[in-house]
Write an enzyme that holds these catalytic residues in place. Structure first.
Site, PDB file in Angstrom:
ATOM      1  N   LEU A  56      14.433   8.588 -10.528  1.00  0.00           N
ATOM      2  CA  LEU A  56      13.569   7.882  -9.579  1.00  0.00           C
ATOM      3  C   LEU A  56      13.441   6.427 -10.019  1.00  0.00           C
ATOM      4  O   LEU A  56      12.413   5.993 -10.510  1.00  0.00           O
ATOM      5  CB  LEU A  56      12.199   8.561  -9.500  1.00  0.00           C
ATOM      6  CG  LEU A  56      12.210  10.068  -9.210  1.00  0.00           C
ATOM      7  CD1 LEU A  56      10.797  10.552  -8.933  1.00  0.00           C
ATOM      8  CD2 LEU A  56      13.122  10.408  -8.054  1.00  0.00           C
ATOM      9  N   GLU A  58      14.477   3.439  -8.024  1.00  0.00           N
ATOM     10  CA  GLU A  58      15.066   2.890  -6.800  1.00  0.00           C
ATOM     11  C   GLU A  58      15.583   1.472  -6.997  1.00  0.00           C
ATOM     12  O   GLU A  58      16.642   1.097  -6.481  1.00  0.00           O
ATOM     13  CB  GLU A  58      14.056   2.922  -5.653  1.00  0.00           C
ATOM     14  CG  GLU A  58      13.702   4.324  -5.166  1.00  0.00           C
ATOM     15  CD  GLU A  58      12.641   5.012  -6.022  1.00  0.00           C
ATOM     16  OE1 GLU A  58      12.080   4.346  -6.923  1.00  0.00           O
ATOM     17  OE2 GLU A  58      12.386   6.209  -5.798  1.00  0.00           O
ATOM     18  N   HIS A 128       4.786   7.590   4.310  1.00  0.00           N
ATOM     19  CA  HIS A 128       6.095   8.189   4.601  1.00  0.00           C
ATOM     20  C   HIS A 128       6.520   8.019   6.047  1.00  0.00           C
ATOM     21  O   HIS A 128       7.428   8.697   6.498  1.00  0.00           O
ATOM     22  CB  HIS A 128       6.077   9.691   4.279  1.00  0.00           C
ATOM     23  CG  HIS A 128       6.156  10.019   2.821  1.00  0.00           C
ATOM     24  ND1 HIS A 128       5.183   9.672   1.930  1.00  0.00           N
ATOM     25  CD2 HIS A 128       7.100  10.663   2.098  1.00  0.00           C
ATOM     26  CE1 HIS A 128       5.523  10.098   0.719  1.00  0.00           C
ATOM     27  NE2 HIS A 128       6.680  10.697   0.786  1.00  0.00           N
TER      28      HIS A 128
END
Lengths: 322, 323
Positions: A56, A58, A128
């Site tokens: 993780l 990014e 999200h």
């Protein structure tokens, strides 16, 4: 005529390009398992070296892709969540996008950023559910938002072969669309598509909203003849194609799942009215200014542009010019 | 193959030193606009590291990056033309001081975003090796970068995937005006240790010491090792940026500056040469830079009509901004 889902069209595009070009590789979070249900089966077919799971991180893996592109490869990054684009906006805009100019044309950075499930998925709440395509159009990164399975396939293939960075938004609202697809071929960037011809008003709809616009057009067909224009690529935008449409209909309504201020709808309207004299003021149906999608489903829907709002906008536009 | 020749190492530090001094003069003379971040005092690091690299290797530099590009072998005339914003510059006048780079010799950009190059070079090295090359990479950054999450993420990726990248921290004591002690919890080498990345601290003022450390790291990486880190302790002889020549900022005690400047990489390496050899190098460097300045200031400026010529590699053109 085989029926193909939008999601499988993306899978097919990735598989075809991985098979066609050894320089293509895929990286992202959970892509080997295929948690987004888009990269399903690709690790088994092409190996975990070319279908790479990342930690993780990014920012690092986005710039890793920039470096790999500088070294001659064609990375495709999958971001499972549209908001991750905020985290890597710097890496895409400040590095991948700027390198060709800053180096005086010494390099190209052919990276594709694929966002399956952009926009609201209903119930995924504030962090999200964004649809930040206008940000990339604003900074001049090639931005595509396919609406149909054929375009999802064709635009993703084109994006991967393109020599500059491309962000591909695959809206959650379109992922389960199915269509009969005869021919899977690349779709050129910057070319819109008229899904339905009409005489009275041009409705520009982006991504999954194309299907809503088509439904509304059908609903109001006995009163208004609606043309539905799908830009497919937001940057570069097919302003010639849209201006031709609006020149015929004289009226313009834009349906855009982005926030209102500085959004794509604003840009589309400005670009049209610079060139075409309208019969009525243009209208736009968007998310509100500064929208954060609330969790509760009714609130989530209330903040997204809807069919009723579009129908109202179409009727008001007709009334304004009568 | 590491280049252990002391004369060539001296030539590199001397070239960078005089290039930077000329660049500062051109800033004051108005031929370079926007100023520069002088590499003065830090020359031994770029020179020592680049002497340990092969033709297939790649590096990424920083906003204080002239030294990296010159040490890698870029043409000083085209480098200076870039600083002057001329079409003959390495980047055709589109990059300037902070972005001057020559990709044809493996300089994959000079990046002005602190800590940004680590992940880029990691991806590039991984990609070259996938294509069968024996490439190793170098990511140069300053002490300020060790607090950037992006760089720490790159440490993790490089170590996890065993990508041979030499992370070179040029610790000149200050991130702009922020002293290391005010910014870095733990230590710089300790950050590497957290990822099981071997790290050494070296005297960055001695070009030969840097070269030896870099060559050893490169050898291990080429033999299959993962990334390594070198913390090169150095001192910036001049300003963070030339704007400080106009606006004095009070953050470095005068006696510290005096002490720092006493350990001069150009003098240290120069003393390893005979007077004759040194004088010959100095004369050749002066001649090279005289010619570079003439080339730069006499080169044509870009045509404003071409301002966005290189915006897209694909040939896409942007809409004009006028009404």
């Amino acid at each position: 005529m085989p029926r193909l889902s939008y999601r499988r069209a993306l899978t097919r595009a990735l598989g075809d390009e991985l098979a066609r070009d050894e320089a293509v590789f895929l990286l992202g979070e959970d892509v080997q398992v295929g948690a987004s249900l888009v990269t399903t089966g690709l690790a088994k077919r092409f190996g975990t070296e070319r279908v790479r799971d990342t930690p993780l991180s990014e920012q690092a893996f986005t710039s890793f892709a920039t470096g790999a592109a500088l070294a001659g490869l064609r990375p495709v990054i999958e971001f499972q969540i549209p908001s991750l684009l905020f985290l890597v906006f710097e890496q895409i805009v400040n590095h991948a996008h700027k390198f060709p100019l800053m180096t005086g044309g010494q390099c190209s950075v052919p990276v594709t950023y694929l966002v399956p499930g952009s926009g609201s998925r209903t119930g995924w709440a504030g962090q999200h559910s964004d649809h930040p395509y206008s940000l990339f159009a604003h900074v001049g990164v090639v931005t595509v938002v396919p609406a149909t399975p054929a375009d999802a396939y064709g635009l993703l293939v084109t994006a991967i072969r393109h020599d500059d960075p491309v962000v591909v938004f695959a809206p959650a609202g379109a992922m389960d669309v199915r269509a009969d697809v005869d021919d899977l071929t690349p779709v050129p960037l910057g070319r819109g598509r008229i899904h339905r011809f009409g005489d009275d008003v041009t409705v520009v709809a982006i991504g999954h909203l194309v299907h809503d616009a088509l439904a509304v057009a059908e609903e109001v067909a006995d009163q208004v003849s609606v043309e539905v224009f799908d830009p497919r690529t937001l940057y570069p935008f097919d302003i010639d194609g849209l201006a031709e449409s609006v020149a015929r209909t004289g009226r313009l309504v834009v349906l855009d799942d982005g926030n209102r201020s500085c959004g794509m709808a604003a840009e589309i309207i400005a670009s049209v009215v610079e060139r075409v004299r309208l019969l009525a003021p243009p209208r736009r149906v968007t998310r509100p200014d500064g929208a954060v999608l609330p969790f509760a489903p009714a609130l989530d829907r209330a903040v997204q542009p809807g069919r009723a709002q579009l129908a109202t906008a179409i009727h008001l536009t007709m009334k304004d010019s009568s | 193959m590491t280049d252990a020749d002391p004369v060539r190492l001296y030539r590199t530090v001397r070239l960078i030193r005089r290039f930077e001094e000329r660049a500062v003069e051109l800033v004051h003379g108005g031929q370079i606009v926007g100023g520069v971040h002088p590499y003065l005092g830090q020359e031994g690091i770029a020179a020592g590291v680049c002497a340990a690299l092969d033709a297939d290797d790649v590096l990424a530099g920083t906003h204080r990056g002239h030294g990296h590009v010159l040490a890698r072998g870029a043409d000083p005339a085209r480098m200076l033309a870039e600083l002057c914003g001329r079409v003959t510059g390495l980047n055709a006048g589109r990059g300037g001081s902070m972005h001057a780079a020559d990709l044809s010799i493996g300089v994959l950009g000079a990046n002005a975003i602190v800590g940004a190059s680590g992940a880029i070079i990691t991806g590039a090295v991984w990609a070259y090796r996938r294509q069968g090359r024996d490439t190793v990479g170098v990511s140069f950054f300053g002490d300020g970068a060790v607090n950037e999450g992006m760089l720490l993420e790159a440490f993790n990726l490089a170590a996890l995937w065993r990508v041979p990248v030499l992370f070179v921290c040029e610790n000149n004591g200050y991130a702009t005006t922020m002293p290391v002690a005010g910014a870095v919890a733990g230590s710089i080498a300790g950050r590497a240790a957290a990822f099981d990345i071997p790290a050494v601290q070296v005297d960055g003022q001695d070009p030969e010491t840097v070269r030896v450390a870099a060559a050893a790291a490169v050898d291990r990486m080429r033999a299959g090792g993962g990334p390594e880190l070198i913390e090169a302790r150095t001192y910036r002889f001049d300003v963070h940026h030339t704007f400080e020549h106009a606006v004095r900022l009070d953050y470095r005690p005068p006696d510290e500056v005096t002490r720092g400047r006493a350990r001069d990489p150009v003098r240290i390496q120069g003393e390893r040469l005979t007077d004759t050899d040194r004088a010959a190098v100095d004369a050749e460097v002066e001649a090279t830079l005289d010619a570079a300045v003439r080339f730069a200031v006499s080169s044509p400026e870009p045509d404003p009509a071409d301002a966005l010529t290189y915006l897209y590699a694909s040939g896409l053109t942007a809409r004009a901004g006028g009404g």
